[in-house]
Motif scaffolding. Structure first.
Motif, PDB file in Angstrom:
ATOM      1  N   PRO A 181      -6.789   3.192   8.089  1.00  0.00           N
ATOM      2  CA  PRO A 181      -5.895   2.088   8.436  1.00  0.00           C
ATOM      3  C   PRO A 181      -5.015   1.632   7.291  1.00  0.00           C
ATOM      4  O   PRO A 181      -3.913   1.110   7.517  1.00  0.00           O
ATOM      5  N   SER A 182      -5.467   1.834   6.059  1.00  0.00           N
ATOM      6  CA  SER A 182      -4.697   1.349   4.921  1.00  0.00           C
ATOM      7  C   SER A 182      -5.034   2.184   3.698  1.00  0.00           C
ATOM      8  O   SER A 182      -6.195   2.535   3.481  1.00  0.00           O
ATOM      9  N   VAL A 183      -4.014   2.501   2.899  1.00  0.00           N
ATOM     10  CA  VAL A 183      -4.228   3.250   1.659  1.00  0.00           C
ATOM     11  C   VAL A 183      -3.771   2.367   0.507  1.00  0.00           C
ATOM     12  O   VAL A 183      -2.570   2.203   0.283  1.00  0.00           O
TER      13      VAL A 183
ATOM     14  N   LYS B  71       3.937  22.913   2.928  1.00  0.00           N
ATOM     15  CA  LYS B  71       4.546  21.714   3.492  1.00  0.00           C
ATOM     16  C   LYS B  71       5.680  21.185   2.623  1.00  0.00           C
ATOM     17  O   LYS B  71       6.568  20.487   3.100  1.00  0.00           O
TER      18      LYS B  71
ATOM     19  N   ILE C 130      14.366  15.267   3.583  1.00  0.00           N
ATOM     20  CA  ILE C 130      14.133  15.606   2.181  1.00  0.00           C
ATOM     21  C   ILE C 130      14.241  17.114   2.028  1.00  0.00           C
ATOM     22  O   ILE C 130      13.600  17.865   2.774  1.00  0.00           O
TER      23      ILE C 130
ATOM     24  N   ALA D 224      11.006  19.493   1.742  1.00  0.00           N
ATOM     25  CA  ALA D 224      10.015  19.705   2.800  1.00  0.00           C
ATOM     26  C   ALA D 224      10.640  20.544   3.913  1.00  0.00           C
ATOM     27  O   ALA D 224      11.530  20.077   4.625  1.00  0.00           O
ATOM     28  N   PRO D 225      10.178  21.781   4.085  1.00  0.00           N
ATOM     29  CA  PRO D 225      10.783  22.666   5.091  1.00  0.00           C
ATOM     30  C   PRO D 225      10.802  22.063   6.497  1.00  0.00           C
ATOM     31  O   PRO D 225      11.792  22.214   7.224  1.00  0.00           O
TER      32      PRO D 225
ATOM     33  N   PRO E 281      -3.153   5.840  -4.299  1.00  0.00           N
ATOM     34  CA  PRO E 281      -3.508   7.264  -4.364  1.00  0.00           C
ATOM     35  C   PRO E 281      -4.600   7.467  -5.413  1.00  0.00           C
ATOM     36  O   PRO E 281      -4.943   6.547  -6.162  1.00  0.00           O
TER      37      PRO E 281
ATOM     38  N   GLU F  47       0.846  -1.198   0.000  1.00  0.00           N
ATOM     39  CA  GLU F  47       0.000   0.000   0.000  1.00  0.00           C
ATOM     40  C   GLU F  47       0.878   1.243   0.000  1.00  0.00           C
ATOM     41  O   GLU F  47       2.111   1.138  -0.020  1.00  0.00           O
TER      42      GLU F  47
ATOM     43  N   ARG G  64      -2.913  11.730  -1.967  1.00  0.00           N
ATOM     44  CA  ARG G  64      -1.965  10.759  -1.415  1.00  0.00           C
ATOM     45  C   ARG G  64      -2.662   9.621  -0.686  1.00  0.00           C
ATOM     46  O   ARG G  64      -2.154   8.504  -0.648  1.00  0.00           O
ATOM     47  N   HIS G  65      -3.830   9.924  -0.129  1.00  0.00           N
ATOM     48  CA  HIS G  65      -4.526   8.930   0.668  1.00  0.00           C
ATOM     49  C   HIS G  65      -5.721   8.328  -0.057  1.00  0.00           C
ATOM     50  O   HIS G  65      -6.497   7.582   0.541  1.00  0.00           O
TER      51      HIS G  65
ATOM     52  N   ARG H 288      -2.156   6.965  11.986  1.00  0.00           N
ATOM     53  CA  ARG H 288      -2.838   6.662  10.723  1.00  0.00           C
ATOM     54  C   ARG H 288      -4.230   7.292  10.692  1.00  0.00           C
ATOM     55  O   ARG H 288      -5.243   6.638  10.461  1.00  0.00           O
TER      56      ARG H 288
ATOM     57  N   ASN I 257       1.639   8.316  12.499  1.00  0.00           N
ATOM     58  CA  ASN I 257       1.790   7.373  13.606  1.00  0.00           C
ATOM     59  C   ASN I 257       0.434   6.790  14.016  1.00  0.00           C
ATOM     60  O   ASN I 257       0.307   5.588  14.238  1.00  0.00           O
TER      61      ASN I 257
ATOM     62  N   TYR J  11      -2.264  14.684   7.957  1.00  0.00           N
ATOM     63  CA  TYR J  11      -2.187  13.253   8.242  1.00  0.00           C
ATOM     64  C   TYR J  11      -1.280  13.040   9.441  1.00  0.00           C
ATOM     65  O   TYR J  11      -0.230  13.686   9.559  1.00  0.00           O
TER      66      TYR J  11
ATOM     67  N   ARG K  31       7.732   6.819   4.294  1.00  0.00           N
ATOM     68  CA  ARG K  31       7.043   7.768   3.425  1.00  0.00           C
ATOM     69  C   ARG K  31       7.103   9.196   3.985  1.00  0.00           C
ATOM     70  O   ARG K  31       7.118  10.155   3.228  1.00  0.00           O
ATOM     71  N   GLY K  32       7.058   9.324   5.290  1.00  0.00           N
ATOM     72  CA  GLY K  32       7.085  10.656   5.887  1.00  0.00           C
ATOM     73  C   GLY K  32       8.491  10.984   6.358  1.00  0.00           C
ATOM     74  O   GLY K  32       9.137  10.175   7.028  1.00  0.00           O
ATOM     75  N   LEU K  33       8.962  12.163   5.996  1.00  0.00           N
ATOM     76  CA  LEU K  33      10.306  12.552   6.425  1.00  0.00           C
ATOM     77  C   LEU K  33      10.260  13.870   7.182  1.00  0.00           C
ATOM     78  O   LEU K  33       9.503  14.759   6.797  1.00  0.00           O
TER      79      LEU K  33
ATOM     80  N   PRO L 299       8.864   9.965  -0.357  1.00  0.00           N
ATOM     81  CA  PRO L 299       8.865  10.563   0.980  1.00  0.00           C
ATOM     82  C   PRO L 299       8.488  12.034   0.899  1.00  0.00           C
ATOM     83  O   PRO L 299       8.821  12.718  -0.068  1.00  0.00           O
ATOM     84  N   ALA L 300       7.801  12.506   1.901  1.00  0.00           N
ATOM     85  CA  ALA L 300       7.369  13.910   1.943  1.00  0.00           C
ATOM     86  C   ALA L 300       7.181  14.287   3.400  1.00  0.00           C
ATOM     87  O   ALA L 300       7.366  13.468   4.305  1.00  0.00           O
ATOM     88  N   ASP L 301       6.781  15.537   3.625  1.00  0.00           N
ATOM     89  CA  ASP L 301       6.363  15.944   4.961  1.00  0.00           C
ATOM     90  C   ASP L 301       5.361  14.910   5.469  1.00  0.00           C
ATOM     91  O   ASP L 301       4.395  14.578   4.773  1.00  0.00           O
ATOM     92  N   PRO L 302       5.560  14.368   6.658  1.00  0.00           N
ATOM     93  CA  PRO L 302       4.672  13.292   7.123  1.00  0.00           C
ATOM     94  C   PRO L 302       3.208  13.681   7.197  1.00  0.00           C
ATOM     95  O   PRO L 302       2.334  12.823   7.103  1.00  0.00           O
TER      96      PRO L 302
END
Lengths: 189, 487
Positions: free
Chosen positions: B317-319, B235, A66, A69-70, B322, A23, B274-275, B210, B208, B205, A150-152, B248-251
């Motif tokens: 709970p699960s994605v 973000k 990354i 991402a600020p 996208p 997923e 994303r979700h 979810r 942690n 989001y 996925r989150g940084l 990866p991105a801003d959580p």
């Protein structure tokens, strides 16, 4: 955040869910899992090496960030301040490649990303060793798919045996005990 | 036959040295060019009444095209508004019974850090800007023109750079919505020349727990404005490219992409890339009513776990995949969601019930494989077809496809060119218009397709790198098949 390098042989496919952890947000490495020491890195002079070259046998806090991402970049200073004086090997790795469409294409990707990380290091006044960790999300072997982040920022606390002790995702208020090298599960045993 | 330019040439020859009266000059330079007698007249005359707006993502311009000539009626470079390296992104046009005389439209703009054309190295961090403009085309005088009516980002204090959509049905003649996936915000304003803030949302989001939280956000009480101009609230430094949902991105990032309006019910949808989900909002109370989970194999809805004041938190709970765009067909009977990257299909919800918790996935449009991603959606007024842009990475071109809403099967497809983007339709619903941008540097242009015979009937070149375009609708009812119900 650049698309992965378009190389000969890339047929433009996107991965199936089962190839990237099932997923969008896979569970990723868990406490007790062995952290792969063959992760590819480039230092700030562009020299290629592996994580094992700088972390093998050493208790390590490895933080992937990354540059795009600020909040991810801002957290590096917090980690550096919190970890100061602790007996830990601190490593910051940018798991991203900057876009190079106007800068010569894929050949420029690693040099440009190295240049970017050098600028971030100077601007943020960071002393921690910083690296570039190339990533390709379209392959199962791509770093973020392989490790399942996925989150940084995502930080991995790794013990001297190379096992994951804890994983921290996102910005946080670091607390005493966060960097204890014995996991909560082990403490309970 | 005397056409406009011949008339002008004749006037100049006969009246050299004379000061032309306003009436004469107005007629000679009026907005509508008479192409009768020109070699291409027969080919394009069927498009009479269709004016297209073409934002040039990589030229910094917007232009108005009379498809029936064809010629550019007027164009505007956003550098004139003071934006360094403007990237005109998405667009929506207000209805006009005579678009040759005038109409209003909305334009969003984002910084140039989208890496698939530019780059996000430090030198670009301060270039460009997030902007929303209300614009006006004026073809009533002696010089066609496009001008800024209102810098909505400055007026409201919130600058968002992705989709814009204008309210229809119960929300017609009231609202316009803006969204942005770098800030994960949505803003609804009034449509007047001095727009007022109606409502704003922010999505975050918690990786942690979810959980996804959607909340109302409010302007500063003392100023009446937000403090989200420029890069404030951002973000991530660029809008995520297709496939970057896995990066990866801003959580906290969820990549809000658009707001789309139900054509018959007081409902709107916030699209969360994303979700893979869509928040369905009551446009009378602005409260979220449901969070659709559009992936195949996922439940129809994600569960609301708590509400605190104007904050709603859902468990995710699960994605499984996208999504990109999602919207209603013109009749409002169905809500369609373009799942992509991990699943390339289009989810079909029946969307006639006023309670979106009763909406269920009834079908999927499938068969796109692992290289082709459902991206944008285009409607026709009578909902006899639905059109989709199916995007692909290099070395593949992508394509446009036509789907039969009775069977949810693809019944026609066209490889219009590399890097295809949005679809729209002419005001009579007979023709589909679509743009392609050649991955920002190669083959690019505008293609017109007969919606029923499937013939490509026109292809016009354009070097501007169009990511979007819109046909100016002729009425509020016509707007339902434009940038409103879908994007």
């Amino acid at each position: 955040m650049a698309l992965p390098v378009y190389a000969a042989g890339d047929d433009g496919s996107f991965p199936a869910a089962e190839e990237v952890g099932g997923e969008v947000f896979p569970a990723g490495l868990q406490p007790g899992d062995e952290f792969p020491m063959d992760v590819q890195l480039f230092d700030l002079e562009g020299k290629e090496l592996t994580l094992g070259d700088i972390a093998s046998g050493k208790p390590t806090l490895l933080t992937f960030f990354i540059s795009a991402a600020p909040a991810s970049v801002a957290e590096l200073s917090n980690i550096e301040k919190f970890a100061a004086g602790k007996d830990l090997n601190i490593v910051f790795a940018n798991s991203d490649s900057v876009g190079t469409a106007l800068l010569g294409g894929p050949e420029a990707q690693i040099p440009e990303t190295v240049r970017t990380v050098n600028i971030i290091k100077a601007e943020e006044k960071l002393d921690t060793p910083m690296y570039v960790a190339p990533n390709n999300v379209f392959t199962p072997e791509g770093l973020s798919n392989r490790l399942g982040f996925r989150g940084l920022p995502t930080s991995y606390l790794i013990d001297a045996e190379g096992k994951v002790v804890r994983t921290f995702v996102g910005q946080r208020d670091w607390m005493d005990g966060d960097l204890e090298l014995i996991s909560a599960a082990q403490q309970g045993n | 036959m005397i056409n406009r330019r011949n008339y002008l040439r004749g006037s100049l020859a006969a009246g050299a040295g004379l000061v032309m009266g306003g009436g004469v000059a107005g007629k000679a330079l009026s907005a509508v060019h008479d192409a009768t007698g020109e070699g291409t007249y027969e080919l394009f005359k069927k498009f009479k009444g269709n004016v297209l707006l073409l934002p040039g993502k990589y030229s910094g311009t917007v232009s108005a095209l009379d498809l029936s000539v064809p010629e550019t009626l007027a164009w505007y470079n956003y550098g004139r508004a003071g934006v360094d390296l403007p990237i005109p992104h998405h667009i929506a046009a207000m209805p006009s019974a005579d678009p040759y005389k005038g109409f209003d439209f909305y334009q969003t703009m984002q910084p140039p850090g989208a890496p698939y054309v530019n780059e996000n190295s430090p030198e670009w961090r301060d270039r460009g800007d997030f902007k929303m403009y209300k614009m006006r085309y004026d073809g009533s005088g002696t010089q066609n023109s496009i001008s800024v009516v209102n810098d909505i980002s400055a007026t409201t204090g919130m600058a968002l750079g992705v989709h814009v959509s204008i309210g229809v049905g119960p929300n017609a003649e009231k609202y316009v919505a803006f969204a942005d996936g770098q800030k994960d915000m949505v803003l609804i304003t009034t449509i007047d020349d001095d727009p007022k803030i109606v409502k704003a949302f922010r999505a975050d989001y918690d990786p942690n727990a979810r959980e996804l939280t959607i909340q109302h956000i409010f302007p500063d009480a003392s100023t009446g404005r937000f403090d989200y101009e420029g890069r404030k609230g951002m973000k991530t430094s660029h809008e995520a490219m297709l496939g970057e949902e896995l990066m990866p991105a801003d959580p906290t990032a969820v990549f809000v992409d658009a707001w789309t309006w139900h054509p018959k019910l007081p409902l709107g949808a916030i699209l969360i890339r994303r979700h893979g989900c869509c928040v369905i909002v009551n446009t009378e109370t602005w409260e979220p009513l449901a969070l659709l989970s559009t992936a195949k194999g996922a439940p129809d809805h994600f569960e609301l776990v708590r509400q605190q004041g104007t904050s709603w938190t859902y468990s995710i709970p699960s994605v499984l995949t996208p999504l990109h765009e999602a919207g209603f067909i013109t009749s409002g009977e169905f809500f369609l969601a373009c799942n992509n990257v991990l699943q390339n299909n289009i989810a079909v919800y029946r969307s006639e019930d006023p309670d979106p918790m009763k909406w269920k996935k009834e079908a999927f449009v499938e068969g796109f494989g692992d290289k082709y991603l459902p991206l944008h959606m285009g409607n026709v007024p009578d909902s006899r077809w639905v059109f989709f842009t199916i995007w692909a990475r290099k070395p593949n071109n992508g394509f446009i496809c036509k789907v039969d809403p009775k069977t949810w099967k693809v019944v026609a497809q066209w490889d219009t060119g590399p890097d295809p983007h949005t679809c729209d339709c002419t005001t009579d619903g007979k023709y589909i218009t679509t743009v392609y941008s050649g991955n920002q540097s190669g083959q690019s242009g505008l293609v017109v397709i007969d919606a029923d015979t499937d013939e490509i009937v026109a292809r016009l070149p354009s070097p501007a790198g169009h990511h979007d375009h819109v046909v100016v609708p002729e009425s509020w009812e016509g707007l339902k098949a434009s940038r409103s119900t879908s994007v």
